[in-house]
Write an enzyme that holds these catalytic residues in place. Structure first.
Site, short mmCIF file in Angstrom:
data_model
loop_
_atom_site.label_atom_id
_atom_site.label_comp_id
_atom_site.label_asym_id
_atom_site.label_seq_id
_atom_site.Cartn_x
_atom_site.Cartn_y
_atom_site.Cartn_z
N GLU A 33 0.82 -1.22 0.00
CA GLU A 33 0.00 0.00 0.00
C GLU A 33 0.86 1.27 0.00
OE1 GLU A 33 -3.54 -1.92 2.75
OE2 GLU A 33 -1.81 -1.03 3.71
N ASP A 37 -8.00 -5.36 8.07
CA ASP A 37 -7.61 -4.11 7.41
C ASP A 37 -7.47 -4.25 5.91
OD1 ASP A 37 -5.38 -5.69 7.46
OD2 ASP A 37 -4.06 -4.25 8.44
P1 NAD Z 1 1.94 -10.73 13.47
O1 NAD Z 1 1.91 -11.71 12.37
O2 NAD Z 1 3.24 -10.38 14.08
O3 NAD Z 1 0.98 -11.23 14.66
C1 NAD Z 1 -0.31 -11.69 14.45
C2 NAD Z 1 -0.62 -12.71 15.53
O4 NAD Z 1 -2.00 -13.12 15.38
C3 NAD Z 1 0.22 -13.99 15.42
O5 NAD Z 1 0.98 -14.19 16.60
C4 NAD Z 1 -0.81 -15.09 15.21
O6 NAD Z 1 -0.46 -16.31 15.84
C5 NAD Z 1 -2.05 -14.45 15.82
N1 NAD Z 1 -3.31 -15.07 15.41
C6 NAD Z 1 -3.64 -15.53 14.18
N2 NAD Z 1 -4.88 -16.09 14.23
C7 NAD Z 1 -5.31 -15.95 15.52
C8 NAD Z 1 -6.49 -16.33 16.19
N3 NAD Z 1 -7.48 -16.94 15.54
N4 NAD Z 1 -6.62 -16.04 17.50
C9 NAD Z 1 -5.63 -15.40 18.16
N5 NAD Z 1 -4.46 -15.02 17.57
C10 NAD Z 1 -4.32 -15.31 16.25
O7 NAD Z 1 1.20 -9.41 12.94
P2 NAD Z 1 1.27 -7.94 13.55
O8 NAD Z 1 2.33 -7.14 12.91
O9 NAD Z 1 1.20 -8.02 15.04
O10 NAD Z 1 -0.11 -7.35 12.99
C11 NAD Z 1 -1.35 -7.81 13.50
C12 NAD Z 1 -2.46 -7.41 12.58
O11 NAD Z 1 -2.64 -6.00 12.63
C13 NAD Z 1 -2.19 -7.74 11.11
O12 NAD Z 1 -3.38 -8.26 10.55
C14 NAD Z 1 -1.83 -6.42 10.48
O13 NAD Z 1 -2.14 -6.38 9.12
C15 NAD Z 1 -2.69 -5.49 11.30
N6 NAD Z 1 -2.24 -4.10 11.40
C16 NAD Z 1 -3.19 -3.14 11.40
C17 NAD Z 1 -2.83 -1.82 11.56
C18 NAD Z 1 -3.90 -0.76 11.63
O14 NAD Z 1 -3.55 0.42 11.62
N7 NAD Z 1 -5.15 -1.11 11.73
C19 NAD Z 1 -1.47 -1.46 11.68
C20 NAD Z 1 -0.53 -2.49 11.70
C21 NAD Z 1 -0.91 -3.81 11.56
#
Ligand code: NAD
Length: 337
Positions: A55, A226
């Site tokens: 993005e 997202d």
């Molecule tokens: P990451 O991959 O480091 O961590 C995600 C975690 O979610 C993993 O540890 C995984 O095991 C866990 N997970 C997956 N399925 C699950 C479930 N059913 N129940 C519980 N836990 C589960 O990712 P991250 O960098 O921590 O990002 C997390 C999310 O936030 C991503 O989807 C990312 O795209 C999103 N994000 C959003 C924003 C925003 O501004 N809204 C900003 C950054 C990241």
């Protein structure tokens, strides 16, 4: 033009202190959301792939132009890579000259958490003492640290199916919170919680939270949904909640509300911050901040880093733009020694 590397960002945050950095970022965010109408805003440009998204996120007022390159690849951690990485740039609007290039992987985690805190300030119950966080990946500790600056959190419950991610979270936050409780399931973690953050990563329509799991009066900050086809909440939950988004035209494509296009959106966050729409109105109502991440948040974060880096003498000047005696002699400057 100043370059802020990952090493510089570590130095900056450690030197000023995480709590102080969070407080300054929250202040910048609130200021910039308050003057929403001074910005040129647009939904981000997203290029989708079956396994992720890349993005570009621009936002600008009459002084500064900011943009971020960011990805979201939920299966990256299986290859030893981050799910989300980012770099950003800040430029001077009157001349169009770049001012700063900046690492934004850490800065995105910090600004995402500060946005959660800003939402909670207006939407969570005053006495929100029990926080549940679902998904203990890269973003998770940042979320808890920033929320602790706006809510009097006594207990943090956390759950992730990945035992290593659970252990990492517990280790990183040990000593910062008196009651840090590892839960065995999402249900166990969210029972009775007044604040719930979902920060999971999976490219599917997940149902991390259902209506039955959530107590009346809870505030849910859903940040892992997202992208089109990537959501975390049971759609029925949206029918019973006051829904707040960052920027409706982007959120309806990328947020939880993509599963409920007919759902009534109560407000964009800036409308609550400026008093045009009410925030939380009773202790019983369920509130959801359907957060997808918006370019104005990156603008606020880059603005802060630019200010702090100058104040603290962090970063280095690099040459990415030709510096010419005669701005019309671009050719000559290239060809001369
Ligand atoms: P990451 O991959 O480091 O961590 C995600 C975690 O979610 C993993 O540890 C995984 O095991 C866990 N997970 C997956 N399925 C699950 C479930 N059913 N129940 C519980 N836990 C589960 O990712 P991250 O960098 O921590 O990002 C997390 C999310 O936030 C991503 O989807 C990312 O795209 C999103 N994000 C959003 C924003 C925003 O501004 N809204 C900003 C950054 C990241």
């Amino acid at each position: 033009m100043r370059l802020i590397t990952t090493t510089d960002m570590c130095q900056l945050v450690r030197q000023i202190g995480l709590d102080e950095f969070n407080a300054r970022l929250l202040k910048n965010l609130e200021e910039d959301f308050s003057r929403w109408e001074q910005f040129q805003l647009s939904p981000r440009h997203a290029t989708h792939y079956p396994h992720g998204v890349i993005e570009l996120m621009p936002s600008a007022d009459d002084e500064l132009y900011a943009f971020k390159y960011v990805n979201g690849h939920p299966s990256n951690p299986k290859q030893g890579k981050l799910c989300v990485v980012a770099v950003g740039m800040l430029a001077d609007v009157p001349t169009g000259y770049p001012l700063m290039m900046c690492e934004m992987t850490w800065l995105t985690a910090l600004r995402t958490a500060a946005t959660t805190a800003l939402g909670a300030r207006y939407l969570a119950r005053k006495e929100s003492h029990l926080l549940a966080i679902i998904g203990t990946g890269a973003q998770s500790e940042f979320q808890v640290s920033a929320l602790a600056g706006v809510c009097d959190i006594h207990t943090v419950r956390y759950y992730d199916p990945d035992a290593k991610a659970m252990a990492k979270f517990g280790h990183n936050l040990k000593g910062r919170f008196p009651h840090l409780t590892a839960s065995k399931s999402t249900e166990e973690a969210v029972e009775g919680a007044s604040l719930i953050v979902t920060a999971t990563a999976a490219k599917c329509h997940n149902r991390i939270l259902t209506r039955e799991m959530v107590s009346p009066g809870a505030h849910i900050h859903a940040l892992g949904g997202d992208c089109p086809g990537k959501t975390e909440l049971e759609p029925a939950l949206l029918d019973h909640a006051k829904i707040v988004v960052e920027y409706q035209s982007q959120s309806q494509i990328e947020g939880e509300i993509q599963n409920r296009p007919e759902a009534a959106i109560h407000a964009e966050l800036w409308e609550i911050i400026t008093g045009r729409r009410p925030g939380r109105e009773s202790d019983e109502e369920l509130t959801i901040f359907d957060s997808v991440g918006f370019a104005l948040e990156d603008y606020a974060a880059l603005r802060l880093v630019n200010e702090l880096a100058k104040e603290m003498g962090i970063g280095q000047e690099i040459s990415l733009i030709p510096d010419l005696d005669d701005p019309k002699d671009l050719f000559g400057a290239l060809m001369r020694d």
